[in-house]
Design a protein around this motif. Structure first.
Motif, PDB file in Angstrom:
ATOM      1  N   PRO A   3       0.804  -1.223   0.000  1.00 29.29           N
ATOM      2  CA  PRO A   3       0.000   0.000   0.000  1.00 29.29           C
ATOM      3  C   PRO A   3       0.838   1.275   0.000  1.00 29.29           C
ATOM      4  N   GLN A   4       1.970   1.241   0.703  1.00 24.02           N
ATOM      5  CA  GLN A   4       2.832   2.414   0.758  1.00 24.02           C
ATOM      6  C   GLN A   4       3.428   2.737  -0.609  1.00 24.02           C
ATOM      7  N   GLN A  13       1.886   2.035  -3.431  1.00 24.12           N
ATOM      8  CA  GLN A  13       0.756   2.543  -4.205  1.00 24.12           C
ATOM      9  C   GLN A  13       0.554   4.036  -3.950  1.00 24.12           C
ATOM     10  N   VAL A  14       0.771   4.441  -2.711  1.00 19.48           N
ATOM     11  CA  VAL A  14       0.669   5.854  -2.347  1.00 19.48           C
ATOM     12  C   VAL A  14       1.700   6.674  -3.117  1.00 19.48           C
ATOM     13  N   ARG A  15       2.901   6.114  -3.275  1.00 23.22           N
ATOM     14  CA  ARG A  15       3.946   6.803  -4.040  1.00 23.22           C
ATOM     15  C   ARG A  15       3.522   6.971  -5.503  1.00 23.22           C
ATOM     16  N   GLU A  27       0.512   7.253  -6.684  1.00 28.69           N
ATOM     17  CA  GLU A  27      -0.500   8.300  -6.765  1.00 28.69           C
ATOM     18  C   GLU A  27       0.123   9.686  -6.619  1.00 28.69           C
ATOM     19  N   ALA A  28       1.144   9.778  -5.778  1.00 29.42           N
ATOM     20  CA  ALA A  28       1.839  11.051  -5.604  1.00 29.42           C
ATOM     21  C   ALA A  28       2.574  11.442  -6.886  1.00 29.42           C
ATOM     22  N   GLN A  62       9.778   9.668   2.565  1.00 32.03           N
ATOM     23  CA  GLN A  62       9.046   8.411   2.735  1.00 32.03           C
ATOM     24  C   GLN A  62       9.932   7.201   2.477  1.00 32.03           C
ATOM     25  N   SER A  96       3.595   8.009   4.973  1.00 38.99           N
ATOM     26  CA  SER A  96       2.624   7.477   4.010  1.00 38.99           C
ATOM     27  C   SER A  96       1.246   8.113   4.135  1.00 38.99           C
ATOM     28  N   GLN A  97       0.827   8.435   5.364  1.00 39.03           N
ATOM     29  CA  GLN A  97      -0.511   9.002   5.540  1.00 39.03           C
ATOM     30  C   GLN A  97      -0.631  10.378   4.886  1.00 39.03           C
ATOM     31  N   GLU A 128      -0.619  10.114   1.241  1.00 37.82           N
ATOM     32  CA  GLU A 128      -1.881   9.613   0.711  1.00 37.82           C
ATOM     33  C   GLU A 128      -2.904  10.742   0.546  1.00 37.82           C
ATOM     34  N   GLU A 129      -2.893  11.701   1.481  1.00 33.68           N
ATOM     35  CA  GLU A 129      -3.883  12.777   1.469  1.00 33.68           C
ATOM     36  C   GLU A 129      -3.532  13.899   0.498  1.00 33.68           C
TER      37      GLU A 129
END
Length: 200
Positions: free
Chosen positions: A38-39, A41-43, A45-46, A81, A89-90, A93-94
């Motif tokens: 998941p971490q 995946q956050v990257r 999206e960023a 990160q 990561s949080q 994500e936001e």
């Protein structure tokens, strides 16, 4: 002013590109204990948010300045990160969703459906303020400097809710400083009493 922002964006762009190169190497990623699942995946999206901002980096005026400071901040968080996947990561994500909404970069059908399902969501600026306040508590001076640039660029857009959050954090900091001051003063008085006892 603008020249410093461009230089910072160029520097962070180079760092971000190097991070992306490292992500392509499994050996390097294992060596730094890099994000996974998941971490990771956050990257992704960023990075998608960075690509959306890229065509507007050369814009002048207020909008261009906001895009550049936001780009530098997002690249800085991506870098941190890698060192602390859980700790960053949080906010990572936001931030991409806030960026897309605040800069009106458009959203896909999935995000439209989420907005309809969730009903009334927090104002993007309120989420941004919350993210920035969280980042200010991190120990990195360059990161806090990037946060400060974003605050200055977006200060006129802060809502009453965001302002209350800022004042709440400042008030908490003042109370802690007063508590430390009282503790230090009490300790000093105790040391003076000990010296007086020794003189007697």
């Amino acid at each position: 002013g603008g020249t410093k922002e461009v230089a910072m964006a160029d520097l962070m762009g180079a760092v971000s590109a190097e991070c992306e190169r490292l992500e392509g190497s499994k050996t390097a990623m294992l060596a730094v204990g890099a994000p996974e699942g998941p971490q990771l995946q956050v990257r992704k999206e960023a990075r998608a948010a960075l690509l959306l901002m890229q065509p507007r980096l050369a814009e002048g005026g207020e909008v261009g300045g906001r895009v550049r400071v936001m780009t530098a901040l997002l690249q800085m968080i991506l870098l941190h990160q890698l060192q602390d996947p859980i700790g960053y990561s949080q906010v990572l994500e936001e931030l991409p969703l806030v960026i897309k909404k605040a800069l009106d970069l458009g959203k896909d059908e999935e995000e439209d459906e989420e907005d309809e399902e969730d009903g009334e969501k927090p104002h993007p600026m309120d989420v941004l303020v919350d993210v920035l306040l969280t980042l200010l508590a991190k120990p990195s001076s360059p990161l806090r400097e990037a946060v400060d640039r974003v605050f200055r660029a977006w200060s006129e857009e802060v809502t009453s809710v965001g302002l209350k959050d800022i004042l709440r954090v400042l008030d908490r900091g003042n109370k802690r400083a007063k508590a430390r001051g009282k503790k230090k003063g009490k300790k000093g008085e105790e040391e003076e009493d000990d010296e007086d006892d020794e003189d007697d």
